[in-house]
Design an enzyme around this catalytic site. Structure first.
Site, PDB file in Angstrom:
ATOM      1  N   LYS A 210      -7.189  -8.602   9.076  1.00  0.00           N
ATOM      2  CA  LYS A 210      -7.556  -8.634  10.498  1.00  0.00           C
ATOM      3  C   LYS A 210      -8.748  -9.564  10.700  1.00  0.00           C
ATOM      4  CE  LYS A 210      -6.162  -3.875  11.559  1.00  0.00           C
ATOM      5  NZ  LYS A 210      -5.195  -3.992  12.625  1.00  0.00           N
TER       6      LYS A 210
ATOM      7  N   GLU B 275      -7.215   7.771  16.576  1.00  0.00           N
ATOM      8  CA  GLU B 275      -5.926   7.460  17.204  1.00  0.00           C
ATOM      9  C   GLU B 275      -5.560   8.566  18.168  1.00  0.00           C
ATOM     10  OE1 GLU B 275      -2.810   6.608  14.243  1.00  0.00           O
ATOM     11  OE2 GLU B 275      -4.429   6.333  12.821  1.00  0.00           O
TER      12      GLU B 275
ATOM     13  N   HIS C  53      -3.870  -4.059   4.541  1.00  0.00           N
ATOM     14  CA  HIS C  53      -3.640  -5.047   5.604  1.00  0.00           C
ATOM     15  C   HIS C  53      -4.811  -5.153   6.584  1.00  0.00           C
ATOM     16  CE1 HIS C  53      -2.250  -1.564   7.930  1.00  0.00           C
ATOM     17  NE2 HIS C  53      -2.566  -2.269   8.991  1.00  0.00           N
TER      18      HIS C  53
ATOM     19  N   HIS D 212      -8.728   1.695   4.193  1.00  0.00           N
ATOM     20  CA  HIS D 212      -9.314   0.893   5.274  1.00  0.00           C
ATOM     21  C   HIS D 212     -10.803   1.196   5.535  1.00  0.00           C
ATOM     22  CE1 HIS D 212      -5.142   0.168   5.671  1.00  0.00           C
ATOM     23  NE2 HIS D 212      -4.855   1.164   6.472  1.00  0.00           N
TER      24      HIS D 212
ATOM     25  N   LYS E 101       0.842  -1.188   0.000  1.00  0.00           N
ATOM     26  CA  LYS E 101       0.000   0.000   0.000  1.00  0.00           C
ATOM     27  C   LYS E 101       0.879   1.239   0.000  1.00  0.00           C
ATOM     28  CE  LYS E 101      -3.158   2.244   3.200  1.00  0.00           C
ATOM     29  NZ  LYS E 101      -2.713   3.149   4.141  1.00  0.00           N
TER      30      LYS E 101
ATOM     31  N   LYS F 200      -6.235  11.797  14.003  1.00  0.00           N
ATOM     32  CA  LYS F 200      -5.068  11.605  14.866  1.00  0.00           C
ATOM     33  C   LYS F 200      -5.219  12.515  16.072  1.00  0.00           C
ATOM     34  CE  LYS F 200      -1.756   9.736  11.771  1.00  0.00           C
ATOM     35  NZ  LYS F 200      -1.742   8.432  12.428  1.00  0.00           N
TER      36      LYS F 200
HETATM   37  N1  LIG Z   1       0.053  -1.615   4.752  1.00  0.00           N
HETATM   38  C1  LIG Z   1       0.493  -0.635   5.529  1.00  0.00           C
HETATM   39  O1  LIG Z   1      -0.205  -0.075   6.343  1.00  0.00           O
HETATM   40  C2  LIG Z   1       1.923  -0.279   5.440  1.00  0.00           C
HETATM   41  C3  LIG Z   1       2.643  -0.003   6.581  1.00  0.00           C
HETATM   42  C4  LIG Z   1       3.967   0.285   6.424  1.00  0.00           C
HETATM   43  C5  LIG Z   1       4.515   0.309   5.162  1.00  0.00           C
HETATM   44  N2  LIG Z   1       3.779   0.056   4.070  1.00  0.00           N
HETATM   45  C6  LIG Z   1       4.354   0.054   2.721  1.00  0.00           C
HETATM   46  O2  LIG Z   1       5.340  -0.977   2.691  1.00  0.00           O
HETATM   47  C7  LIG Z   1       6.421  -0.612   1.855  1.00  0.00           C
HETATM   48  C8  LIG Z   1       7.712  -0.705   2.637  1.00  0.00           C
HETATM   49  O3  LIG Z   1       7.667   0.189   3.726  1.00  0.00           O
HETATM   50  P1  LIG Z   1       8.891   0.330   4.723  1.00  0.00           P
HETATM   51  O4  LIG Z   1       8.401   1.207   5.812  1.00  0.00           O
HETATM   52  O5  LIG Z   1       9.444  -0.993   5.045  1.00  0.00           O
HETATM   53  O6  LIG Z   1       9.920   1.149   3.803  1.00  0.00           O
HETATM   54  P2  LIG Z   1      11.503   1.223   3.971  1.00  0.00           P
HETATM   55  O7  LIG Z   1      11.888   1.088   5.396  1.00  0.00           O
HETATM   56  O8  LIG Z   1      11.917   2.434   3.201  1.00  0.00           O
HETATM   57  O9  LIG Z   1      12.015  -0.082   3.233  1.00  0.00           O
HETATM   58  C9  LIG Z   1      12.036  -0.222   1.863  1.00  0.00           C
HETATM   59  C10 LIG Z   1      13.236  -1.089   1.546  1.00  0.00           C
HETATM   60  O10 LIG Z   1      13.179  -1.456   0.183  1.00  0.00           O
HETATM   61  C11 LIG Z   1      14.505  -1.518  -0.298  1.00  0.00           C
HETATM   62  N3  LIG Z   1      14.492  -1.541  -1.749  1.00  0.00           N
HETATM   63  C12 LIG Z   1      14.144  -0.579  -2.621  1.00  0.00           C
HETATM   64  N4  LIG Z   1      14.283  -1.016  -3.889  1.00  0.00           N
HETATM   65  C13 LIG Z   1      14.715  -2.296  -3.806  1.00  0.00           C
HETATM   66  C14 LIG Z   1      15.056  -3.279  -4.754  1.00  0.00           C
HETATM   67  N5  LIG Z   1      14.986  -3.046  -6.067  1.00  0.00           N
HETATM   68  N6  LIG Z   1      15.471  -4.475  -4.319  1.00  0.00           N
HETATM   69  C15 LIG Z   1      15.539  -4.737  -3.011  1.00  0.00           C
HETATM   70  N7  LIG Z   1      15.257  -3.852  -2.055  1.00  0.00           N
HETATM   71  C16 LIG Z   1      14.848  -2.637  -2.451  1.00  0.00           C
HETATM   72  C17 LIG Z   1      15.124  -0.292   0.331  1.00  0.00           C
HETATM   73  O11 LIG Z   1      16.510  -0.379   0.269  1.00  0.00           O
HETATM   74  P3  LIG Z   1      17.424   0.951   0.352  1.00  0.00           P
HETATM   75  O12 LIG Z   1      17.482   1.270   1.800  1.00  0.00           O
HETATM   76  O13 LIG Z   1      18.714   0.503  -0.226  1.00  0.00           O
HETATM   77  O14 LIG Z   1      16.732   2.011  -0.456  1.00  0.00           O
HETATM   78  C18 LIG Z   1      14.580  -0.401   1.751  1.00  0.00           C
HETATM   79  O15 LIG Z   1      15.374  -1.247   2.552  1.00  0.00           O
HETATM   80  C19 LIG Z   1       6.083   0.801   1.360  1.00  0.00           C
HETATM   81  O16 LIG Z   1       5.464   0.702   0.098  1.00  0.00           O
HETATM   82  C20 LIG Z   1       5.077   1.327   2.361  1.00  0.00           C
HETATM   83  O17 LIG Z   1       4.207   2.288   1.796  1.00  0.00           O
HETATM   84  C21 LIG Z   1       2.487  -0.263   4.196  1.00  0.00           C
END
Ligand SMILES: NC(=O)c1ccc[n+]([C@@H]2O[C@H](COP(=O)([O-])OP(=O)(O)OC[C@H]3O[C@@H](n4cnc5c(N)ncnc54)[C@H](OP(=O)(O)O)[C@@H]3O)[C@@H](O)[C@H]2O)c1
Length: 484
Positions: free
Chosen positions: A182, A216, A178, A240, A148, A340
């Site tokens: 739930k 929240e 996500h 959501h 997302k 929030k």
């Molecule tokens: N469903 C929800 O409520 C929810 C909650 C949280 C997050 N999310 C979503 O989940 C995703 C990840 O979030 P996050 O918080 O984990 O982000 P994050 O901490 O920025 O992690 C993203 C990771 O992807 C890596 N990456 C980017 N391109 C890549 C590639 N080609 N191959 C391998 N790794 C790669 C990045 O590496 P580098 O550090 O080298 O750039 C980083 O480690 C996002 O799309 C976010 O919007 C959704």
């Protein structure tokens, strides 16, 4: 048990993966849900050794389970985990990766790609996978899970869809929300459709209106820039809250197969009437929190202070009124609100029944509430007599059933969804038509709000819904239900 497969986790060293995905996969392994030969390939963009990766996994599990996990399962889990780096400056990175997946016999050839990367990277990775023939389904299945958000408006969602659908069919695409993982949300459908006493009253003859709430006490925290580009309506309502609305109001599916459930959800979302933009202030309300006191946290800053930009009109409180254009729900308002920094946290769906009694003494507001979090319960509020000599002393009583008992299994939403991905069950993932219908509803409001820069209403952190939000009610007898 799911087929033998290889789960490829892009963004394995990111935040979501550390907190939810790797511990979630471990929990699935512990529960015996992963097939013996299943492999997990964690893909990152840094060169680290397998030993370093195993130590990182250990830290993630330690943080999550605080030593309470089975060491035998840990050994098994570590054996199925392989770290692989695709370095950003290596033009052959994907070619080499594909060679490994195609040729190394240890990897089952059903591939599930989980893209836990930033949204700007979704399309590019799908292109790269396609270029290396990793998405072609011939003898084996190939699935891609997209995190997302799927687009930030209708236009970008359509563009993303056009890009990935060059390589993927709809039944290969798993778009996540996500909340759908739930258990408390799944319970809505089962409660509605397995208790036949509800069906006769689930319509506009008996229901006055519906409120879907996500409040929240937390503020935007470290994510000020992200939040200011997003806002409450995009972050929560588009995804959501509209999904909760669909589950609460959709028609009974022909069967409970994933496809039939999605058909009814899509129909419902498409039947919601657009908000009349010329009367938007009667249908949508926005506000921002200003500094105030939050229980357990003390005094907190206001949104604009945190952002260090007092020109922002981005909402931290959003409430809207919608109508569903079908016979069951004709003229029944559905209110969606999210905020929030309110005085209480909670996600709940409140169904207010019509009060048909004309004698004020006997009149009462009956509510049916699905409480999603923190408490998981369903309750009906009725009026009963207080024991004693006075016949007319009545009070509200709850008939409450807890949906989660102490000994019930705790499964995180992401665990459910990862298992669905491996098992090929799309019912808890979004169809592109749902995504488009949701953006079509939300886009005009966001556009109007972003073009009308008049001062946004401010509410004090730690208080309840701003009184001014009541402007969206259809009539004076309606009011926000407090707490769950
Ligand atoms: N469903 C929800 O409520 C929810 C909650 C949280 C997050 N999310 C979503 O989940 C995703 C990840 O979030 P996050 O918080 O984990 O982000 P994050 O901490 O920025 O992690 C993203 C990771 O992807 C890596 N990456 C980017 N391109 C890549 C590639 N080609 N191959 C391998 N790794 C790669 C990045 O590496 P580098 O550090 O080298 O750039 C980083 O480690 C996002 O799309 C976010 O919007 C959704």
């Amino acid at each position: 048990m799911a087929d033998n497969s290889t789960l490829v986790l892009f963004g394995a060293r990111g935040n979501l993966s550390r907190i939810k995905l790797i511990p979630g996969l471990f929990h699935l392994d512990e529960a015996g849900k992963l097939s013996d030969a299943m492999k997990i390939v964690s893909v990152g963009r840094q060169n680290i050794s397998q030993d370093e990766w195993e130590n990182e996994i250990k830290d993630m599990l330690e943080n999550k389970f605080k030593g309470h996990y089975d060491l035998k399962v840990f050994e098994r889990f570590i054996k199925r985990n392989i770290y692989h780096a695709t370095l950003p400056d290596d033009s052959n990175a994907f070619r080499n990766f594909a060679k490994l997946l195609h040729e190394d016999k240890q990897f089952p050839k059903n591939f599930a790609f989980f893209l836990s990367v930033r949204p700007s990277d979704f399309a590019k990775i799908v292109d790269q996978l396609a270029e290396e023939n990793l998405l072609d389904e011939d003898k084996y299945w190939r699935r891609v899970l997209i995190e997302k958000p799927f687009g930030t408006n209708l236009k970008s969602a359509v563009e993303l869809q056009e890009s990935i659908s060059k390589h993927l069919k709809e039944n290969q695409i798993y778009r996540i929300d996500h909340y759908l993982g739930k258990s408390a949300l799944q319970n809505i459908l089962w409660t509605r459709f397995t208790n036949s006493i509800l069906d006769p009253i689930w319509n506009n003859n008996h229901i006055d209106h519906i409120q879907i709430t996500n409040h929240e006490t937390l503020g935007v925290g470290e994510r000020t820039q992200f939040y200011d580009a997003t806002g409450a309506l995009r972050d929560m309502t588009q995804s959501h809250l509209l999904q909760m609305l669909a589950l609460t109001t959709m028609e009974k599916p022909k069967t409970f197969s994933p496809d039939d459930i999605r058909v009814e959800k899509i129909k419902l979302l498409k039947s919601i009437k657009p908000i009349p933009i010329n009367e938007i202030n009667k249908y949508a309300f926005r506000a921002q929190y200003k500094s105030g006191d939050i229980e357990k946290e003390g005094h907190v800053k206001g949104y604009l202070e945190e952002l260090e930009n007092n020109k922002s009109v981005v909402e931290t409180y959003a409430a809207i009124r919608l109508y569903i254009d079908n016979p069951r729900w004709k003229n029944i308002p559905v209110y969606l609100r999210t905020a929030k920094r309110l005085n209480q946290s909670g996600t709940f769906i409140s169904i207010k029944f019509k009060n048909k009694e004309t004698d004020q003494k006997l009149a009462f507001n009956n509510w049916l509430v699905f409480s999603i979090q923190p408490k998981e319960s369903t309750y009906f509020e009725i009026k009963t007599k207080i024991p004693g000599l006075n016949d007319s002393d009545l009070r509200a009583t709850r008939l409450e059933g807890m949906n989660r008992l102490e000994h019930d299994e705790k499964i995180d939403a992401y665990e459910t969804l990862m298992l669905d991905l491996l098992e090929g069950n799309q019912s808890r993932f979004l169809h592109i038509d749902e995504v488009k219908a949701a953006w079509s509803l939300i886009d005009p409001i966001i556009k109007y709000w972003s073009e009308n820069l008049e001062k946004v209403h401010q509410y004090t952190a730690g208080t309840s819904d701003p009184k001014e939000s009541e402007i969206i009610f259809e009539n004076k007898s309606q009011f926000w239900r407090k707490g769950n």
